[in-house]
Each structure stands twice: as C-alpha cells, then as structure tokens.
Design a protein around this motif. Structure first.
Motif, PDB file in Angstrom:
ATOM      1  N   MET A   1       0.947  -1.175  -0.045  1.00  0.00           N
ATOM      2  CA  MET A   1      -0.026   0.002  -0.055  1.00  0.00           C
ATOM      3  C   MET A   1       0.886   1.385   0.099  1.00  0.00           C
ATOM      4  N   GLY A   2       1.985   1.254   0.549  1.00  0.00           N
ATOM      5  CA  GLY A   2       2.787   2.405   0.809  1.00  0.00           C
ATOM      6  C   GLY A   2       3.499   2.602  -0.591  1.00  0.00           C
ATOM      7  N   LYS A   3       3.801   1.813  -1.307  1.00  0.00           N
ATOM      8  CA  LYS A   3       4.437   1.746  -2.594  1.00  0.00           C
ATOM      9  C   LYS A   3       3.580   2.408  -3.592  1.00  0.00           C
ATOM     10  N   PHE A   4       2.197   1.888  -3.553  1.00  0.00           N
ATOM     11  CA  PHE A   4       1.234   2.665  -4.263  1.00  0.00           C
ATOM     12  C   PHE A   4       1.116   4.059  -4.007  1.00  0.00           C
ATOM     13  N   LEU A   5       0.853   4.305  -2.752  1.00  0.00           N
ATOM     14  CA  LEU A   5       0.724   5.879  -2.578  1.00  0.00           C
ATOM     15  C   LEU A   5       2.035   6.588  -2.906  1.00  0.00           C
ATOM     16  N   LEU A   6       3.298   6.149  -2.735  1.00  0.00           N
ATOM     17  CA  LEU A   6       4.362   6.916  -3.223  1.00  0.00           C
ATOM     18  C   LEU A   6       4.533   6.894  -4.780  1.00  0.00           C
ATOM     19  N   PHE A   7       4.020   6.023  -5.554  1.00  0.00           N
ATOM     20  CA  PHE A   7       3.844   6.180  -6.915  1.00  0.00           C
ATOM     21  C   PHE A   7       2.905   7.130  -7.281  1.00  0.00           C
ATOM     22  N   LEU A   8       1.764   7.097  -6.726  1.00  0.00           N
ATOM     23  CA  LEU A   8       0.833   8.010  -6.895  1.00  0.00           C
ATOM     24  C   LEU A   8       1.146   9.431  -6.722  1.00  0.00           C
ATOM     25  N   PHE A   9       1.900   9.737  -5.589  1.00  0.00           N
ATOM     26  CA  PHE A   9       2.262  11.100  -5.266  1.00  0.00           C
ATOM     27  C   PHE A   9       3.200  11.463  -5.989  1.00  0.00           C
TER      28      PHE A   9
END
Length: 92
Positions: A1-9
C-alpha cells in the motif's frame, strides 16, 4: 500500500509540475520553428523571437515614410475624361 501511495504521489507531482514545463518548452520551440519557416517563406526580415533591427527615430518635425507608391507615367491617365455613354432603357 505504501509503494502505491508513493507512486501516486510521484505521478501527481510529475503531471502537476513537470509536464507543463516540458510542454511549454516543446510547444514554444515548435511555434518558433513554424514562425521562422513561414517568415522565410513570406520574406520577413526577422523571425519570431528575434528582435528586428530598429532604425533610429526621426528627428522632431521629421516624417519617416516606409513606402512610396510609384507614380503613374502614362500620358493617357491624365487625359481620361470618362467612359463611354451607354443609353439606359427601362424595361417593364
């Protein structure tokens, strides 16, 4: 989930701030290239983005004329007194 949010940011940051800068640069270069191409085709002196050579301003009381139309040298132009007369008949 953290990688996805970082990618989205990171994706949001790129789309919001970097892409407009790159597009502005690319489109600006393209417009300058097109202006140069069409300016050369139509005989303009300086293409878009480059300053035109400026002539010195006229002295006070002086007038600068860019174009003087050629004078008519035909003798027939001065003797012209009108065209041919055409009778008009009203048809009912």
């Amino acid at each position: 989930m953290g990688k996805f949010l970082l990618f989205l940011f990171i994706f949001f940051f790129l789309v919001r701030y970097v892409v407009p800068l790159v597009l502005r640069f690319v489109v600006g270069r393209f417009l300058q290239k097109q202006a140069r191409r069409y300016g050369d085709a139509f005989g303009q002196q300086a293409p878009f983005g480059q300053p035109r050579p400026s002539s010195p301003p006229p002295a006070p009381g002086q007038v600068r004329v860019d174009y003087v139309p050629p004078k008519a040298t035909k003798a027939g132009d001065k003797e012209f007194k009108g065209g041919e007369y055409v009778d008009f008949e009203e048809v009912k």
